[in-house]
Scaffold this motif. Structure first.
Motif, mmCIF file in Angstrom:
data_model
loop_
_atom_site.group_PDB
_atom_site.id
_atom_site.type_symbol
_atom_site.label_atom_id
_atom_site.label_comp_id
_atom_site.label_asym_id
_atom_site.label_seq_id
_atom_site.Cartn_x
_atom_site.Cartn_y
_atom_site.Cartn_z
ATOM 1 N N SER A 102 45.096 29.788 -76.355
ATOM 2 C CA SER A 102 45.014 28.416 -76.862
ATOM 3 C C SER A 102 45.290 27.351 -75.819
ATOM 4 N N HIS A 157 48.141 37.462 -91.818
ATOM 5 C CA HIS A 157 47.584 36.291 -92.480
ATOM 6 C C HIS A 157 46.969 35.324 -91.468
ATOM 7 N N PHE A 158 47.712 35.032 -90.417
ATOM 8 C CA PHE A 158 47.210 34.082 -89.418
ATOM 9 C C PHE A 158 46.027 34.657 -88.639
ATOM 10 N N ASN A 161 42.865 34.574 -91.011
ATOM 11 C CA ASN A 161 42.380 33.268 -91.439
ATOM 12 C C ASN A 161 42.126 32.282 -90.308
ATOM 13 N N ASN A 162 42.644 32.582 -89.108
ATOM 14 C CA ASN A 162 42.514 31.595 -88.042
ATOM 15 C C ASN A 162 42.003 32.128 -86.718
ATOM 16 N N PHE A 163 42.244 33.394 -86.414
ATOM 17 C CA PHE A 163 41.978 33.859 -85.054
ATOM 18 C C PHE A 163 41.109 35.102 -84.982
ATOM 19 N N THR A 170 41.471 39.335 -82.083
ATOM 20 C CA THR A 170 41.321 37.983 -81.564
ATOM 21 C C THR A 170 40.566 38.039 -80.245
#
Length: 354
Positions: A102, A157-158, A161-163, A170
């Motif tokens: 990031s 979860h992360f 839903n995000n990565f 990822t």
């Protein structure tokens, strides 16, 4: 001789006795299953030392085990049982990779920042059971075990839903946040050995220095020996409990960063625990919660993990046999008092005056 074996020398011999009986038990299991234990152990040794690639992979496997073992041992020295190293390692793994994918920065900033992020996440995960123990007397074993599951589901979860990228993982961390080394890889015939191995050596020295060369380390050990006496001496027992769990969690978090930034350089959905944290309990136990002992214990467990594949390929041994060997080693280390008792019974009785 008897006095030596009941003192410090006995404590040094116990791991070797446990390893011997662990391998002996594994040999018996292999005999009953129709396998040749000599052939199997030759394959095991070959799978560790027989090729520079295997040796590099062994060092790579032992790197996160060093940190998870240090995490368990540090808490134990302070009188605490940190069974949550698995969860702390997991959040450290995820957080370090998150920083690695990031942020854009030069390596001199990016890599230390990613490692520190993993340490901070692990420390935060360790502070919670430490605080509950210090303030409310909630047993740390229960809380740390439960937080393993919280870590797994929160991280999943992360990621989902995000990565999440293709292949259920990822994206890879940026090269500026990677511990991978072309030099070490080429040196070990393209193994996954990375610079984290040397950070593991430094971590062993750091734990030794904190516990044995600093005033705070003396307080941690004093609280571990006797909380009431430490409180009477004017030490802040509650603060020491919280901070020792934070440091323990930080070691675990950095262990996760070693996997996330060095070996894999991404995170995937955790359908089950990595077992790196739970293996750290065995590493700390076999290493007698000693920094040097943990280093060699991690090498043994890393070698068993790496060599098990060669045992299966060359000798047809099921990988579960290696797990049996590890379990028996832990059993005999935990049963050191039994070995002491057996030794005392084997000694001839001496009458007074002779």
């Amino acid at each position: 001789m008897k006095q030596l074996l009941t003192g410090k020398l006995f404590g040094i011999l116990i791991p070797f006795i446990a390893i011997f009986f662990g391998f002996l038990a594994g040999a018996i299991v292999m005999l009953f299953s129709g396998n040749n234990p000599i052939e199997a152990y030759v394959a095991l040794v070959t799978g560790i030392f027989g090729d520079i690639y295997y040796f590099g992979e062994t060092l790579q496997r032992m790197t996160p085990l060093i940190f998870s073992g240090l995490a368990v041992a540090f808490a134990f020295r302070a009188g605490l049982l940190n069974i949550g190293v698995e969860g702390q390692l997991m959040v450290g793994w995820f957080t370090s990779v998150l920083v690695g994918i990031s942020i854009e920065a030069p390596m001199i900033i990016h890599l230390p920042l990613a490692i520190l992020a993993g340490a901070a996440a692990g420390a935060l995960w360790g502070v919670v059971p430490g605080y509950l123990k210090a303030r409310l007397e909630v047993h740390e074993v229960i809380v740390t075990i439960m937080m393993n599951y919280i870590a797994m589901h929160v991280v999943n979860h992360f990621i989902r839903n995000n990565f999440l990228a293709s292949g259920q993982r990822t994206e890879f961390v940026a090269p500026t946040a990677s511990l991978a080394s072309d030099f070490l890889s080429n040196l070990t015939d393209f193994s996954r050995l990375h610079w984290g191995f040397f950070l593991g050596i430094a971590a062993c020295f750091l734990m030794w220095f904190i516990l044995w060369k600093t005033k705070k380390g003396f307080e941690y050990r004093a609280v571990g020996y006797n909380k009431n006496a430490s409180m009477y001496a004017g030490m802040n027992v509650k603060a020491n409990i919280v901070s020792s769990m934070a440091i323990s969690g930080a070691f675990a978090g950095v262990g996760g960063a070693m996997a996330g930034l060095g070996t894999y350089r991404y995170v995937e959905i955790f359908s089950s625990f990595t077992n790196l944290g739970f293996d750290g309990i065995a590493v700390a136990l076999l290493g007698n919660s000693n920094a040097l002992g943990i280093f060699f214990s991690a090498f043994l467990f890393g070698g068993l993990k790496e060599g098990s594949g060669n045992m299966q390929a060359q000798a047809g041994i099921a990988p579960e046999v290696v797990e049996i060997i590890i379990a028996m080693i832990i059993f005999f280390v935990a049963s050191s008092y039994l070995i002491r008792w057996i030794y005392s019974k084997l000694q001839p009785n001496k009458k007074e005056g002779k």
